[in-house]
Scaffold this motif. Structure first.
Motif, PDB file in Angstrom:
ATOM      1  N   GLN A  73       0.827  -1.207   0.000  1.00  0.00           N
ATOM      2  CA  GLN A  73       0.000   0.000   0.000  1.00  0.00           C
ATOM      3  C   GLN A  73       0.863   1.260   0.000  1.00  0.00           C
ATOM      4  O   GLN A  73       0.584   2.224  -0.705  1.00  0.00           O
ATOM      5  CB  GLN A  73      -0.924  -0.023   1.218  1.00  0.00           C
ATOM      6  CG  GLN A  73      -1.914  -1.176   1.182  1.00  0.00           C
ATOM      7  CD  GLN A  73      -2.478  -1.509   2.547  1.00  0.00           C
ATOM      8  OE1 GLN A  73      -1.921  -1.120   3.578  1.00  0.00           O
ATOM      9  NE2 GLN A  73      -3.584  -2.239   2.578  1.00  0.00           N
ATOM     10  N   MET A  74       1.930   1.242   0.810  1.00  0.00           N
ATOM     11  CA  MET A  74       2.854   2.367   0.847  1.00  0.00           C
ATOM     12  C   MET A  74       3.505   2.580  -0.517  1.00  0.00           C
ATOM     13  O   MET A  74       3.595   3.708  -1.015  1.00  0.00           O
ATOM     14  CB  MET A  74       3.924   2.125   1.915  1.00  0.00           C
ATOM     15  CG  MET A  74       5.032   3.176   1.990  1.00  0.00           C
ATOM     16  SD  MET A  74       6.449   2.797   0.922  1.00  0.00           S
ATOM     17  CE  MET A  74       7.065   1.284   1.645  1.00  0.00           C
ATOM     18  N   LEU A  75       3.962   1.489  -1.140  1.00  0.00           N
ATOM     19  CA  LEU A  75       4.604   1.596  -2.448  1.00  0.00           C
ATOM     20  C   LEU A  75       3.643   2.155  -3.496  1.00  0.00           C
ATOM     21  O   LEU A  75       4.016   3.010  -4.297  1.00  0.00           O
ATOM     22  CB  LEU A  75       5.121   0.227  -2.896  1.00  0.00           C
ATOM     23  CG  LEU A  75       6.544  -0.160  -2.481  1.00  0.00           C
ATOM     24  CD1 LEU A  75       6.868  -1.550  -2.984  1.00  0.00           C
ATOM     25  CD2 LEU A  75       7.547   0.859  -3.009  1.00  0.00           C
ATOM     26  N   ALA A  76       2.408   1.668  -3.481  1.00  0.00           N
ATOM     27  CA  ALA A  76       1.416   2.155  -4.452  1.00  0.00           C
ATOM     28  C   ALA A  76       1.220   3.655  -4.309  1.00  0.00           C
ATOM     29  O   ALA A  76       1.165   4.392  -5.306  1.00  0.00           O
ATOM     30  CB  ALA A  76       0.089   1.425  -4.257  1.00  0.00           C
ATOM     31  N   GLY A  77       1.122   4.129  -3.078  1.00  0.00           N
ATOM     32  CA  GLY A  77       0.919   5.552  -2.852  1.00  0.00           C
ATOM     33  C   GLY A  77       2.115   6.389  -3.266  1.00  0.00           C
ATOM     34  O   GLY A  77       1.968   7.442  -3.893  1.00  0.00           O
ATOM     35  N   LEU A  78       3.321   5.922  -2.932  1.00  0.00           N
ATOM     36  CA  LEU A  78       4.520   6.689  -3.265  1.00  0.00           C
ATOM     37  C   LEU A  78       4.864   6.608  -4.747  1.00  0.00           C
ATOM     38  O   LEU A  78       5.407   7.557  -5.317  1.00  0.00           O
ATOM     39  CB  LEU A  78       5.701   6.193  -2.421  1.00  0.00           C
ATOM     40  CG  LEU A  78       5.604   6.471  -0.916  1.00  0.00           C
ATOM     41  CD1 LEU A  78       6.823   5.913  -0.195  1.00  0.00           C
ATOM     42  CD2 LEU A  78       5.457   7.962  -0.639  1.00  0.00           C
ATOM     43  N   LEU A  79       4.570   5.484  -5.385  1.00  0.00           N
ATOM     44  CA  LEU A  79       4.803   5.374  -6.824  1.00  0.00           C
ATOM     45  C   LEU A  79       3.888   6.322  -7.598  1.00  0.00           C
ATOM     46  O   LEU A  79       4.297   6.943  -8.591  1.00  0.00           O
ATOM     47  CB  LEU A  79       4.565   3.941  -7.297  1.00  0.00           C
ATOM     48  CG  LEU A  79       5.621   2.904  -6.906  1.00  0.00           C
ATOM     49  CD1 LEU A  79       5.127   1.498  -7.225  1.00  0.00           C
ATOM     50  CD2 LEU A  79       6.943   3.178  -7.622  1.00  0.00           C
ATOM     51  N   ALA A  80       2.651   6.445  -7.147  1.00  0.00           N
ATOM     52  CA  ALA A  80       1.690   7.311  -7.839  1.00  0.00           C
ATOM     53  C   ALA A  80       1.969   8.792  -7.590  1.00  0.00           C
ATOM     54  O   ALA A  80       1.526   9.647  -8.349  1.00  0.00           O
ATOM     55  CB  ALA A  80       0.266   6.981  -7.388  1.00  0.00           C
ATOM     56  N   GLY A  81       2.733   9.085  -6.520  1.00  0.00           N
ATOM     57  CA  GLY A  81       2.976  10.473  -6.155  1.00  0.00           C
ATOM     58  C   GLY A  81       4.043  11.117  -7.014  1.00  0.00           C
ATOM     59  O   GLY A  81       5.237  10.997  -6.724  1.00  0.00           O
ATOM     60  N   ALA A  82       3.645  11.829  -8.046  1.00  0.00           N
ATOM     61  CA  ALA A  82       4.590  12.502  -8.944  1.00  0.00           C
ATOM     62  C   ALA A  82       4.705  13.987  -8.637  1.00  0.00           C
ATOM     63  O   ALA A  82       5.221  14.754  -9.449  1.00  0.00           O
ATOM     64  CB  ALA A  82       4.157  12.300 -10.399  1.00  0.00           C
ATOM     65  N   GLY A  83       4.221  14.402  -7.465  1.00  0.00           N
ATOM     66  CA  GLY A  83       4.302  15.820  -7.126  1.00  0.00           C
ATOM     67  C   GLY A  83       3.505  16.685  -8.084  1.00  0.00           C
ATOM     68  O   GLY A  83       2.417  16.315  -8.518  1.00  0.00           O
ATOM     69  N   VAL A  84       4.104  17.835  -8.443  1.00  0.00           N
ATOM     70  CA  VAL A  84       3.400  18.758  -9.347  1.00  0.00           C
ATOM     71  C   VAL A  84       3.595  18.380 -10.808  1.00  0.00           C
ATOM     72  O   VAL A  84       3.105  19.083 -11.702  1.00  0.00           O
ATOM     73  CB  VAL A  84       3.869  20.214  -9.115  1.00  0.00           C
ATOM     74  CG1 VAL A  84       3.507  20.684  -7.726  1.00  0.00           C
ATOM     75  CG2 VAL A  84       5.368  20.347  -9.368  1.00  0.00           C
TER      76      VAL A  84
END
Length: 298
Positions: free
Chosen positions: A247-258
């Motif tokens: 779950q952590m990986l999915a969230g951080l992988l999807a997080g591309a910032g701006v």
């Protein structure tokens, strides 16, 4: 209860400020010294773009995902390279991990996973994207016969976040970033604390344990929020034991910032942009489920 939650969040946040400032100061120094060289390397990567992009995206450089979106919009890098950078970008994860004294081995494992996942996914996406390039080329010939691809003059959207990274003062940028992330951490910590006190940690934990796949989808959805709040939320929930590795990986992988916002602003074609965003979300969910189902823990 509310007073206790806010007090605990305040005390926990205050203790992090010195570590956050030191981390951001070093990050700003690194960015000012290496930003131009890193971007030039990505531009010249060619077919090895996803590998170089995945590695470059892991470095703590503010706005690099935004610059990558501009490069893609100008036809400088491939969609696979763009997504490799998006997937490997760490945003606020690294300073929070450092400030919370997370083991160096754990940090390097997560960063390494994001680099490998970004590169592998980028190469696969480039291959699949080229299979459909003929139809896209025909469409461009019909609608943009005289339009040349060139690098656009991107107004770094990081300025809209008021970080002033390009103004030249490392100290000022570090102070502003520290203040921003301190406020975010306080609000997120208070929110999580209020949720835990209201619902109960055991209830939340049991729901996530019993619904691991749904948790991956939700975490990736949070990660899609186009600012540093997403990585703060995901990282804090992971450190609090609320989120598992997948779950952590999915969230951080999807997080591309701006980067996603810059893509939508600079790249013509709403359908193409939505497709890229959809691929980013889908790839993040895929890897998250893979790690969640396999039971791998970092």
């Amino acid at each position: 209860m509310i007073i206790d939650v806010f007090l605990d969040a305040f005390l926990d946040t205050i203790k992090l400020i010195p570590f956050l400032f030191l981390t951001y100061f070093l990050m700003e120094y690194l960015e000012h010294r290496t930003k131009a060289a890193t971007q030039q390397m990505v531009r010249k990567a060619g077919r090895f773009g996803p590998l170089i992009g995945g590695m470059a995206g892991a470095f703590p450089q503010c706005g690099f995902s935004a610059a990558a979106s501009g490069f893609y919009a100008g036809g400088v890098i491939s969609v696979g390279t763009l997504l490799a950078i998006f997937l490997s970008t760490s945003d606020e994860m690294l300073p929070i991990f450092l400030s919370e004294s997370v083991a160096a081995g754990t940090i390097f494992k997560i960063l390494g996973l994001k680099v490998v996942i970004g590169a592998v996914s980028g190469f696969a996406i480039d291959f699949l994207w080229r299979l459909g390039s003929r139809k896209r080329a025909e469409y461009r010939e019909q609608h943009h016969q005289h339009q040349e691809h060139h690098e656009k003059d991107i107004h770094d959207l990081c300025e809209h976040e008021h970080c002033h990274c390009e103004e030249g003062s490392i100290l000022k940028s570090a102070l502003i970033h520290t203040a921003q992330i301190t406020v975010f951490i306080f609000l997120v910590s208070a929110g999580i604390g209020f949720l835990v006190e209201t619902v109960g940690q055991e209830t939340i934990g049991s729901f996530i344990v019993n619904q691991p796949v749904l948790g991956v989808f939700l975490a990736a959805l949070i990660g899609m929020i186009p600012n540093c709040a997403a990585s703060v939320i995901i990282t804090q929930m992971y450190l609090g034991g609320i989120l598992g590795t997948g779950q952590m990986l999915a969230g951080l992988l999807a997080g591309a910032g701006v980067g996603v916002l810059v893509l939508c602003k600079t790249n013509k074609g709403a359908k193409e942009n939505l497709g890229i965003i959809g691929i980013l979300y889908g790839v993040s969910v895929f890897w998250g489920i893979l790690f969640e189902v396999s039971g791998i823990v970092v």
